[in-house]
Design a protein around this motif. Structure first.
Motif, PDB file in Angstrom:
ATOM      1  N   GLU A 164       0.760  34.482 -18.250  1.00  0.00           N
ATOM      2  CA  GLU A 164       1.294  33.442 -19.124  1.00  0.00           C
ATOM      3  C   GLU A 164       0.487  33.412 -20.417  1.00  0.00           C
ATOM      4  N   ASP A 165       1.080  33.886 -21.507  1.00  0.00           N
ATOM      5  CA  ASP A 165       0.435  33.876 -22.825  1.00  0.00           C
ATOM      6  C   ASP A 165      -0.956  34.523 -22.787  1.00  0.00           C
ATOM      7  N   ASN A 166      -1.022  35.739 -22.288  1.00  0.00           N
ATOM      8  CA  ASN A 166      -2.269  36.518 -22.215  1.00  0.00           C
ATOM      9  C   ASN A 166      -3.303  35.901 -21.270  1.00  0.00           C
ATOM     10  N   ARG A 167      -2.868  34.968 -20.443  1.00  0.00           N
ATOM     11  CA  ARG A 167      -3.746  34.386 -19.437  1.00  0.00           C
ATOM     12  C   ARG A 167      -3.075  34.486 -18.071  1.00  0.00           C
ATOM     13  N   LEU A 168      -3.805  34.099 -17.045  1.00  0.00           N
ATOM     14  CA  LEU A 168      -3.252  34.062 -15.704  1.00  0.00           C
ATOM     15  C   LEU A 168      -3.083  32.603 -15.289  1.00  0.00           C
ATOM     16  N   ALA A 169      -1.873  32.257 -14.893  1.00  0.00           N
ATOM     17  CA  ALA A 169      -1.585  30.883 -14.473  1.00  0.00           C
ATOM     18  C   ALA A 169      -1.505  30.832 -12.956  1.00  0.00           C
ATOM     19  N   LEU A 170      -2.359  29.998 -12.352  1.00  0.00           N
ATOM     20  CA  LEU A 170      -2.325  29.842 -10.897  1.00  0.00           C
ATOM     21  C   LEU A 170      -1.258  28.831 -10.508  1.00  0.00           C
ATOM     22  N   HIS A 171      -0.372  29.238  -9.631  1.00  0.00           N
ATOM     23  CA  HIS A 171       0.627  28.341  -9.069  1.00  0.00           C
ATOM     24  C   HIS A 171       0.141  27.961  -7.673  1.00  0.00           C
ATOM     25  N   PRO A 172      -0.444  26.770  -7.504  1.00  0.00           N
ATOM     26  CA  PRO A 172      -1.055  26.413  -6.225  1.00  0.00           C
ATOM     27  C   PRO A 172      -0.022  26.130  -5.138  1.00  0.00           C
ATOM     28  N   THR A 173      -0.306  26.645  -3.954  1.00  0.00           N
ATOM     29  CA  THR A 173       0.533  26.377  -2.784  1.00  0.00           C
ATOM     30  C   THR A 173      -0.224  25.582  -1.729  1.00  0.00           C
ATOM     31  N   ARG A 174      -1.551  25.526  -1.847  1.00  0.00           N
ATOM     32  CA  ARG A 174      -2.368  24.776  -0.898  1.00  0.00           C
ATOM     33  C   ARG A 174      -3.574  24.214  -1.638  1.00  0.00           C
ATOM     34  N   ILE A 175      -3.782  22.903  -1.525  1.00  0.00           N
ATOM     35  CA  ILE A 175      -4.891  22.222  -2.209  1.00  0.00           C
ATOM     36  C   ILE A 175      -5.704  21.466  -1.168  1.00  0.00           C
ATOM     37  N   VAL A 176      -7.018  21.689  -1.167  1.00  0.00           N
ATOM     38  CA  VAL A 176      -7.904  21.025  -0.213  1.00  0.00           C
ATOM     39  C   VAL A 176      -9.055  20.387  -0.976  1.00  0.00           C
ATOM     40  N   LEU A 177      -9.279  19.112  -0.732  1.00  0.00           N
ATOM     41  CA  LEU A 177     -10.412  18.388  -1.311  1.00  0.00           C
ATOM     42  C   LEU A 177     -11.371  18.028  -0.190  1.00  0.00           C
ATOM     43  N   LYS A 178     -12.632  18.434  -0.349  1.00  0.00           N
ATOM     44  CA  LYS A 178     -13.653  18.120   0.652  1.00  0.00           C
ATOM     45  C   LYS A 178     -14.695  17.205   0.046  1.00  0.00           C
ATOM     46  N   GLU A 179     -14.862  16.023   0.630  1.00  0.00           N
ATOM     47  CA  GLU A 179     -15.886  15.070   0.240  1.00  0.00           C
ATOM     48  C   GLU A 179     -16.759  14.779   1.460  1.00  0.00           C
ATOM     49  N   HIS A 180     -17.680  13.821   1.323  1.00  0.00           N
ATOM     50  CA  HIS A 180     -18.609  13.551   2.410  1.00  0.00           C
ATOM     51  C   HIS A 180     -17.908  13.092   3.680  1.00  0.00           C
ATOM     52  N   CYS A 181     -16.718  12.517   3.521  1.00  0.00           N
ATOM     53  CA  CYS A 181     -15.990  12.009   4.686  1.00  0.00           C
ATOM     54  C   CYS A 181     -15.126  13.076   5.345  1.00  0.00           C
ATOM     55  N   GLY A 182     -15.073  14.277   4.780  1.00  0.00           N
ATOM     56  CA  GLY A 182     -14.297  15.352   5.371  1.00  0.00           C
ATOM     57  C   GLY A 182     -13.329  15.980   4.386  1.00  0.00           C
ATOM     58  N   ALA A 183     -12.558  16.942   4.870  1.00  0.00           N
ATOM     59  CA  ALA A 183     -11.606  17.674   4.035  1.00  0.00           C
ATOM     60  C   ALA A 183     -10.205  17.092   4.203  1.00  0.00           C
ATOM     61  N   VAL A 184      -9.471  17.001   3.084  1.00  0.00           N
ATOM     62  CA  VAL A 184      -8.121  16.436   3.087  1.00  0.00           C
ATOM     63  C   VAL A 184      -7.196  17.405   2.370  1.00  0.00           C
ATOM     64  N   LEU A 185      -6.030  17.636   2.957  1.00  0.00           N
ATOM     65  CA  LEU A 185      -5.009  18.486   2.354  1.00  0.00           C
ATOM     66  C   LEU A 185      -4.145  17.649   1.415  1.00  0.00           C
ATOM     67  N   VAL A 186      -3.959  18.145   0.186  1.00  0.00           N
ATOM     68  CA  VAL A 186      -3.154  17.447  -0.821  1.00  0.00           C
ATOM     69  C   VAL A 186      -1.882  18.249  -1.067  1.00  0.00           C
ATOM     70  N   GLY A 187      -0.742  17.598  -1.013  1.00  0.00           N
ATOM     71  CA  GLY A 187       0.520  18.289  -1.254  1.00  0.00           C
ATOM     72  C   GLY A 187       0.652  18.745  -2.694  1.00  0.00           C
ATOM     73  N   PRO A 188       1.202  19.942  -2.935  1.00  0.00           N
ATOM     74  CA  PRO A 188       1.349  20.444  -4.312  1.00  0.00           C
ATOM     75  C   PRO A 188       2.123  19.515  -5.228  1.00  0.00           C
ATOM     76  N   GLU A 189       3.188  18.897  -4.736  1.00  0.00           N
ATOM     77  CA  GLU A 189       3.970  17.991  -5.585  1.00  0.00           C
ATOM     78  C   GLU A 189       3.171  16.735  -5.910  1.00  0.00           C
ATOM     79  N   GLU A 190       2.453  16.204  -4.923  1.00  0.00           N
ATOM     80  CA  GLU A 190       1.618  15.030  -5.154  1.00  0.00           C
ATOM     81  C   GLU A 190       0.508  15.354  -6.141  1.00  0.00           C
ATOM     82  N   PHE A 191      -0.061  16.541  -6.004  1.00  0.00           N
ATOM     83  CA  PHE A 191      -1.126  16.990  -6.892  1.00  0.00           C
ATOM     84  C   PHE A 191      -0.620  17.122  -8.328  1.00  0.00           C
ATOM     85  N   ALA A 192       0.569  17.716  -8.490  1.00  0.00           N
ATOM     86  CA  ALA A 192       1.141  17.916  -9.825  1.00  0.00           C
ATOM     87  C   ALA A 192       1.482  16.588 -10.491  1.00  0.00           C
TER      88      ALA A 192
END
Length: 241
Positions: free
Chosen positions: A103-131
């Protein structure tokens, strides 16, 4: 009376993930079995896509162009580091797995899986919710706000401990501001062994700098009206002696 964490206002997980992404200056990319570190080489679109500008000789560019389109083949890792020196400064890690497209001389990542890990553990975030989520409005100013609070107003940080329950302050040797967002301030309480975090929620969200300043003044006003915790009083006596 101390503040209970059970009812503290918190940002949504998707908002927190977008904040980590918005604040990050570097990332690690794993693709085709290889791992590369990129510093100052990415930007983020309004919908959370990451645009990466790898070097012409980067193995990532070749791997991205040769991989089957639409199939996950890369993982981006971002670390959220506390701006104020504390124990265990990494507050969260964010992983984005997906596929790259030119994309315009760059690489655009299209995420299919998003994971956030904090002190309380890892949580899966939906791509649509993330966007659809937006980063916290104070994410780019947080580092300056927290370092100024810690370095120029340590007395204010100590006063805020009056809003913390005595059990949380037991054995404390240092209290530092760890994080701030539109919903509240988080303090890290360090002990000789281990540490804990306490959330001080604002009475309502702060959507701009003026509101954030007012919310902090309200917290400090409540702290000034509260009694000094006995645990902290004992620390002062021992230190002064």
């Amino acid at each position: 009376m101390g503040v209970s964490q059970s009812w503290s206002a918190m940002p949504a997980t998707a908002e927190r993930a977008r904040s980590v992404l918005a604040a990050a200056w570097s990332c690690a990319v794993t693709a085709d079995g290889a791992r590369e570190e990129f510093v100052g080489a990415h930007t983020v679109t309004d919908d959370g896509r990451v645009l990466l500008a790898p070097r012409p000789d980067s193995a990532l560019r070749a791997a991205a162009l040769c991989a089957p389109r639409g199939e996950p083949h890369a993982v981006l890792e971002f670390a959220d580091v506390a701006p104020v020196p504390v124990r265990h400064r990494v507050r969260a890690r964010l992983w984005l797995a997906g596929w790259f497209a030119p994309e315009d001389n760059r690489l655009a990542l299209h995420p299919t899986r998003i994971v956030l890990k904090e002190h309380c553990g890892a949580v899966l975030v939906g791509p649509e919710e993330f966007a659809a989520a937006a980063p916290d409005p104070h994410v780019t100013a947080e580092a300056h706000l927290l370092t100024h609070l810690a370095d120029a107003h340590p007395d204010a940080v100590e006063r805020l401990t009056r809003l913390v329950g005595q059990d949380s302050l037991h054995g404390a040797v240092r209290v530092r501001p760890l994080a701030v967002d539109r919903h509240g301030l988080t303090l890290r309480i360090e002990r000789l062994r281990g540490h804990g975090d306490v959330r001080l929620p604002f009475h309502r969200p702060a959507d701009d700098t003026g509101q954030l300043t007012e919310r902090m003044h309200v917290l400090l006003g409540r702290a000034s009206a509260a009694s000094c915790p006995r645990a902290l009083q004992r620390q002062r006596t021992d230190r002064d002696g």
